[in-house]
Design a protein around this motif. Structure first.
Motif, mmCIF file in Angstrom:
data_model
loop_
_atom_site.group_PDB
_atom_site.id
_atom_site.type_symbol
_atom_site.label_atom_id
_atom_site.label_comp_id
_atom_site.label_asym_id
_atom_site.label_seq_id
_atom_site.Cartn_x
_atom_site.Cartn_y
_atom_site.Cartn_z
ATOM 1 N N ASN A 6 0.867 -1.164 0.000
ATOM 2 C CA ASN A 6 0.000 0.000 0.000
ATOM 3 C C ASN A 6 0.902 1.211 0.000
ATOM 4 O O ASN A 6 1.616 1.445 0.963
ATOM 5 C CB ASN A 6 -0.900 -0.033 1.233
ATOM 6 C CG ASN A 6 -1.880 1.116 1.286
ATOM 7 O OD1 ASN A 6 -1.771 2.080 0.528
ATOM 8 N ND2 ASN A 6 -2.837 1.012 2.180
ATOM 9 N N LYS A 7 0.893 1.977 -1.050
ATOM 10 C CA LYS A 7 1.872 3.043 -1.211
ATOM 11 C C LYS A 7 1.484 4.336 -0.521
ATOM 12 O O LYS A 7 2.106 5.352 -0.742
ATOM 13 C CB LYS A 7 2.126 3.292 -2.694
ATOM 14 C CG LYS A 7 2.705 2.076 -3.355
ATOM 15 C CD LYS A 7 3.004 2.306 -4.793
ATOM 16 C CE LYS A 7 3.462 0.969 -5.360
ATOM 17 N NZ LYS A 7 4.327 1.056 -6.441
ATOM 18 N N ASN A 8 0.476 4.326 0.315
ATOM 19 C CA ASN A 8 0.034 5.532 1.003
ATOM 20 C C ASN A 8 0.111 5.365 2.517
ATOM 21 O O ASN A 8 -0.898 5.184 3.171
ATOM 22 C CB ASN A 8 -1.407 5.880 0.611
ATOM 23 C CG ASN A 8 -1.530 6.156 -0.861
ATOM 24 O OD1 ASN A 8 -0.685 6.842 -1.419
ATOM 25 N ND2 ASN A 8 -2.567 5.630 -1.490
ATOM 26 N N PRO A 9 1.304 5.407 3.094
ATOM 27 C CA PRO A 9 1.402 5.262 4.551
ATOM 28 C C PRO A 9 0.949 6.544 5.241
ATOM 29 O O PRO A 9 1.729 7.296 5.780
ATOM 30 C CB PRO A 9 2.882 4.975 4.780
ATOM 31 C CG PRO A 9 3.571 5.613 3.631
ATOM 32 C CD PRO A 9 2.609 5.536 2.479
ATOM 33 N N ASP A 101 -2.445 0.497 9.076
ATOM 34 C CA ASP A 101 -2.680 1.447 7.994
ATOM 35 C C ASP A 101 -1.978 1.057 6.702
ATOM 36 O O ASP A 101 -2.467 1.367 5.622
ATOM 37 C CB ASP A 101 -2.197 2.845 8.418
ATOM 38 C CG ASP A 101 -2.954 3.336 9.633
ATOM 39 O OD1 ASP A 101 -4.187 3.430 9.552
ATOM 40 O OD2 ASP A 101 -2.314 3.611 10.671
ATOM 41 N N ASN A 102 -0.851 0.398 6.822
ATOM 42 C CA ASN A 102 -0.030 0.089 5.653
ATOM 43 C C ASN A 102 0.860 -1.100 5.987
ATOM 44 O O ASN A 102 1.235 -1.287 7.144
ATOM 45 C CB ASN A 102 0.819 1.312 5.300
ATOM 46 C CG ASN A 102 1.596 1.140 4.020
ATOM 47 O OD1 ASN A 102 1.270 0.327 3.172
ATOM 48 N ND2 ASN A 102 2.651 1.915 3.878
ATOM 49 N N GLU A 104 4.298 -3.325 4.252
ATOM 50 C CA GLU A 104 5.290 -3.568 3.202
ATOM 51 C C GLU A 104 5.884 -4.944 3.459
ATOM 52 O O GLU A 104 6.310 -5.240 4.569
ATOM 53 C CB GLU A 104 6.413 -2.533 3.249
ATOM 54 C CG GLU A 104 5.999 -1.129 2.924
ATOM 55 C CD GLU A 104 7.144 -0.141 3.114
ATOM 56 O OE1 GLU A 104 8.315 -0.561 3.128
ATOM 57 O OE2 GLU A 104 6.850 1.048 3.260
ATOM 58 N N TYR A 113 2.799 -0.266 9.428
ATOM 59 C CA TYR A 113 2.542 1.113 9.840
ATOM 60 C C TYR A 113 1.194 1.077 10.554
ATOM 61 O O TYR A 113 0.190 0.672 9.962
ATOM 62 C CB TYR A 113 2.493 2.044 8.629
ATOM 63 C CG TYR A 113 3.814 2.130 7.911
ATOM 64 C CD1 TYR A 113 4.768 3.076 8.282
ATOM 65 C CD2 TYR A 113 4.121 1.252 6.880
ATOM 66 C CE1 TYR A 113 5.989 3.149 7.625
ATOM 67 C CE2 TYR A 113 5.341 1.315 6.223
ATOM 68 C CZ TYR A 113 6.266 2.266 6.603
ATOM 69 O OH TYR A 113 7.478 2.338 5.952
ATOM 70 N N ASN A 185 -8.176 -2.639 -1.455
ATOM 71 C CA ASN A 185 -8.002 -1.602 -2.464
ATOM 72 C C ASN A 185 -9.073 -1.602 -3.555
ATOM 73 O O ASN A 185 -9.034 -0.779 -4.453
ATOM 74 C CB ASN A 185 -6.608 -1.709 -3.105
ATOM 75 C CG ASN A 185 -5.522 -1.326 -2.144
ATOM 76 O OD1 ASN A 185 -5.744 -0.580 -1.187
ATOM 77 N ND2 ASN A 185 -4.340 -1.862 -2.347
#
Length: 186
Positions: A6-9, A101-102, A104, A113, A185
């Motif tokens: 998810n590229k929006n931390p 939230d995120n 990786e 995150y 997503n």
């Protein structure tokens, strides 16, 4: 090799923004979480973050602490890094919303995150200073495999080998997280 899921931390880069988390659950704050003043002891933020990760893994159908490899070896996780930011006090009797939230996925570790928010009640207005972000964190967990077995303990060989070794993120875990992220997503 790093695979950003998810590229929006949003929690770390913009803590006041409340994007839809990957997973969120509420916890009640009890006296055993607090110090004598009724404020959650700082280390218990880590406990709430850990419980949230465990509950998410359970929801994904995984054992939250141990995975068994095809060869029967036990794989598990150890925290290798925890960066916490404390924003506001968590208080006795609060209901808090703990979030992932995120995520990786790296080759041998997973970066989470996470954030904690005070659950808004009917008595709290949207702009109330007691509501909102309480703390956020970046937690890195490494995937490891036990090296000690009952024979090495019986033969007092435990000091001849490292008790655990790093391993790649198990495919079953990687697949479950990627599927959850994909569904989130949509």
């Amino acid at each position: 090799m790093t695979k950003a899921i998810n590229k929006n931390p949003t929690t770390i880069t913009n803590p006041e923004r409340t994007a839809t988390p990957l997973f969120a659950t509420n916890y009640h704050v009890y006296i055993n979480h607090t110090d004598a003043g009724g404020i959650v002891y700082h280390a218990n933020h880590l406990v709430f973050f850990e419980n949230c990760r465990r509950d998410w893994f359970t929801q994904l159908g995984l054992n939250g602490y141990f995975l068994q490899a095809n060869d029967g070896q036990i794989q598990h996780f150890v925290v290798t890094q925890a960066d916490l930011q404390y924003k506001r006090a968590i208080l006795l009797d609060d209901v808090i919303n703990v979030r992932i939230d995120n995520v990786e996925i790296k080759s041998a570790s997973i970066v989470f995150y996470q954030s904690i928010y005070r659950q808004q009640s009917q008595n709290n207005a949207v702009g109330d200073a007691t509501a909102g972000l309480l703390s956020s964190t970046k937690i890195v967990v490494a995937c490891v495999q036990n090296q000690i077995n009952s024979n090495s303990i019986d033969n007092n060989e435990s000091n001849k080998t490292a008790p655990m070794r790093p391993i790649r993120v198990p495919q079953k875990l990687r697949d479950a997280i990627e599927q959850a992220i994909g569904e989130h997503n949509k």
